[in-house]
Design an enzyme around this catalytic site. Sequence first.
Site, PDB file in Angstrom:
ATOM      1  N   GLY A 162       1.983   5.659   4.323  1.00 57.19           N
ATOM      2  CA  GLY A 162       0.963   6.285   5.167  1.00 57.19           C
ATOM      3  C   GLY A 162      -0.387   5.583   5.114  1.00 57.19           C
ATOM      4  O   GLY A 162      -1.340   6.020   5.764  1.00 57.19           O
ATOM      5  N   SER A 175       5.995  -2.033  -1.880  1.00 61.44           N
ATOM      6  CA  SER A 175       6.020  -3.018  -2.978  1.00 61.44           C
ATOM      7  C   SER A 175       5.008  -2.696  -4.080  1.00 61.44           C
ATOM      8  O   SER A 175       4.007  -3.404  -4.226  1.00 61.44           O
ATOM      9  CB  SER A 175       5.820  -4.438  -2.433  1.00 61.44           C
ATOM     10  OG  SER A 175       4.715  -4.548  -1.576  1.00 61.44           O
ATOM     11  N   GLY A 191       0.840  -1.199   0.000  1.00 62.28           N
ATOM     12  CA  GLY A 191       0.000   0.000   0.000  1.00 62.28           C
ATOM     13  C   GLY A 191       0.868   1.238   0.000  1.00 62.28           C
ATOM     14  O   GLY A 191       2.081   1.161   0.241  1.00 62.28           O
ATOM     15  N   LEU A 192       0.223   2.355  -0.237  1.00 65.41           N
ATOM     16  CA  LEU A 192       0.937   3.629  -0.282  1.00 65.41           C
ATOM     17  C   LEU A 192       1.592   3.945   1.062  1.00 65.41           C
ATOM     18  O   LEU A 192       1.157   3.433   2.107  1.00 65.41           O
ATOM     19  CB  LEU A 192      -0.055   4.764  -0.606  1.00 65.41           C
ATOM     20  CG  LEU A 192      -0.708   4.738  -1.993  1.00 65.41           C
ATOM     21  CD1 LEU A 192      -1.815   5.800  -2.050  1.00 65.41           C
ATOM     22  CD2 LEU A 192       0.328   4.976  -3.084  1.00 65.41           C
ATOM     23  N   GLY A 216      -1.021   2.657   6.328  1.00 65.17           N
ATOM     24  CA  GLY A 216      -1.250   2.008   7.627  1.00 65.17           C
ATOM     25  C   GLY A 216      -0.540   0.678   7.824  1.00 65.17           C
ATOM     26  O   GLY A 216      -0.787  -0.021   8.814  1.00 65.17           O
ATOM     27  N   LYS A 217       0.339   0.321   6.923  1.00 60.89           N
ATOM     28  CA  LYS A 217       0.991  -1.000   6.975  1.00 60.89           C
ATOM     29  C   LYS A 217       1.746  -1.233   8.295  1.00 60.89           C
ATOM     30  O   LYS A 217       1.530  -2.238   8.984  1.00 60.89           O
ATOM     31  CB  LYS A 217       1.966  -1.154   5.790  1.00 60.89           C
ATOM     32  CG  LYS A 217       1.319  -0.950   4.427  1.00 60.89           C
ATOM     33  CD  LYS A 217       2.312  -1.061   3.293  1.00 60.89           C
ATOM     34  CE  LYS A 217       3.388   0.007   3.268  1.00 60.89           C
ATOM     35  NZ  LYS A 217       2.897   1.392   3.102  1.00 60.89           N
TER      36      LYS A 217
HETATM   37  P1  ADP Z   1       2.733   2.918   6.279  1.00 63.94           P
HETATM   38  O1  ADP Z   1       3.478   1.921   7.109  1.00 63.94           O
HETATM   39  O2  ADP Z   1       1.744   2.289   5.357  1.00 63.94           O
HETATM   40  O3  ADP Z   1       3.643   3.885   5.581  1.00 63.94           O
HETATM   41  P2  ADP Z   1       2.023   4.062   8.798  1.00 63.94           P
HETATM   42  O4  ADP Z   1       1.537   2.867   9.530  1.00 63.94           O
HETATM   43  O5  ADP Z   1       3.410   4.528   9.079  1.00 63.94           O
HETATM   44  O6  ADP Z   1       1.841   3.816   7.233  1.00 63.94           O
HETATM   45  O7  ADP Z   1       1.040   5.295   9.047  1.00 63.94           O
HETATM   46  C1  ADP Z   1      -0.357   5.160   8.992  1.00 63.94           C
HETATM   47  C2  ADP Z   1      -1.016   6.316   9.751  1.00 63.94           C
HETATM   48  O8  ADP Z   1      -2.426   6.215   9.601  1.00 63.94           O
HETATM   49  C3  ADP Z   1      -0.709   6.313  11.233  1.00 63.94           C
HETATM   50  O9  ADP Z   1      -0.545   7.638  11.673  1.00 63.94           O
HETATM   51  C4  ADP Z   1      -1.979   5.684  11.817  1.00 63.94           C
HETATM   52  O10 ADP Z   1      -2.221   6.089  13.145  1.00 63.94           O
HETATM   53  C5  ADP Z   1      -3.053   6.205  10.890  1.00 63.94           C
HETATM   54  N1  ADP Z   1      -4.262   5.379  10.816  1.00 63.94           N
HETATM   55  C6  ADP Z   1      -5.517   5.839  10.941  1.00 63.94           C
HETATM   56  N2  ADP Z   1      -6.410   4.844  10.840  1.00 63.94           N
HETATM   57  C7  ADP Z   1      -5.709   3.710  10.647  1.00 63.94           C
HETATM   58  C8  ADP Z   1      -6.076   2.336  10.487  1.00 63.94           C
HETATM   59  N3  ADP Z   1      -7.354   1.942  10.480  1.00 63.94           N
HETATM   60  N4  ADP Z   1      -5.089   1.428  10.314  1.00 63.94           N
HETATM   61  C9  ADP Z   1      -3.806   1.817  10.284  1.00 63.94           C
HETATM   62  N5  ADP Z   1      -3.386   3.101  10.438  1.00 63.94           N
HETATM   63  C10 ADP Z   1      -4.332   4.051  10.622  1.00 63.94           C
END
Ligand code: ADP
Length: 180
Positions: free
Chosen positions: A16, A87, A13-14, A18-19
Amino acid sequence: MSDQKGFVVWMTGLSGSGKSTIAMAMIPKLKARGVNFERLDGDVVRASLTRDLGFTKEDRAMNIERVTFVAKLLSRNNVGCICSFISPYQSVRDSVRSQVTNFIEVYVNAPLEVCEDRDVKGMYKLAREGKIKNFTGISDPFEAPENADVEIKTDGMTVDESAEQLIKYLEENGYIPTLA
Ligand code: ADP
């Protein structure tokens, strides 16, 4: 002897979307079920195993190639792998699927505007300003999964709900035990 199955939860996923957050939220849930697992995270791996690599298509592929090698060894030895990597290429994800044991493609899906609004690490701003090149979603492609095993729409659900969706999938498909 362990009767645990190896598996590879592959969150794509993009930035941000949530991964990493979902991966972290899964830790106590997996521990509570006595599951042997390792977490493989893009940022962590890029600071160690693949710190020599950048973000060209070739380097992205090499990054995933090395991670795949690790996930392959772990999953075939009955360890669960929780992987979080942007990815962006379907062909690369398909290649991971073909090499590891019990690959589960998870599309962590949040609209670009939402990810950009969250801008967890301030990188979208820099990418928009042209200060980061090859930034997925802005100046580099993201191929959304065509046939994800699980799709988690993180916009409008809590972190815990997202992690639970994945835990439920793993339980229903016999990869992890349910809580006693
Ligand atoms: P990634 O790893 O995809 O780059 P991050 O996990 O670092 O993304 O960041 C995701 C952001 O979105 C965090 O600030 C998180 O708190 C927020 N968020 C909001 N809702 C959700 C959700 N349902 N699941 C995961 N993250 C969430």
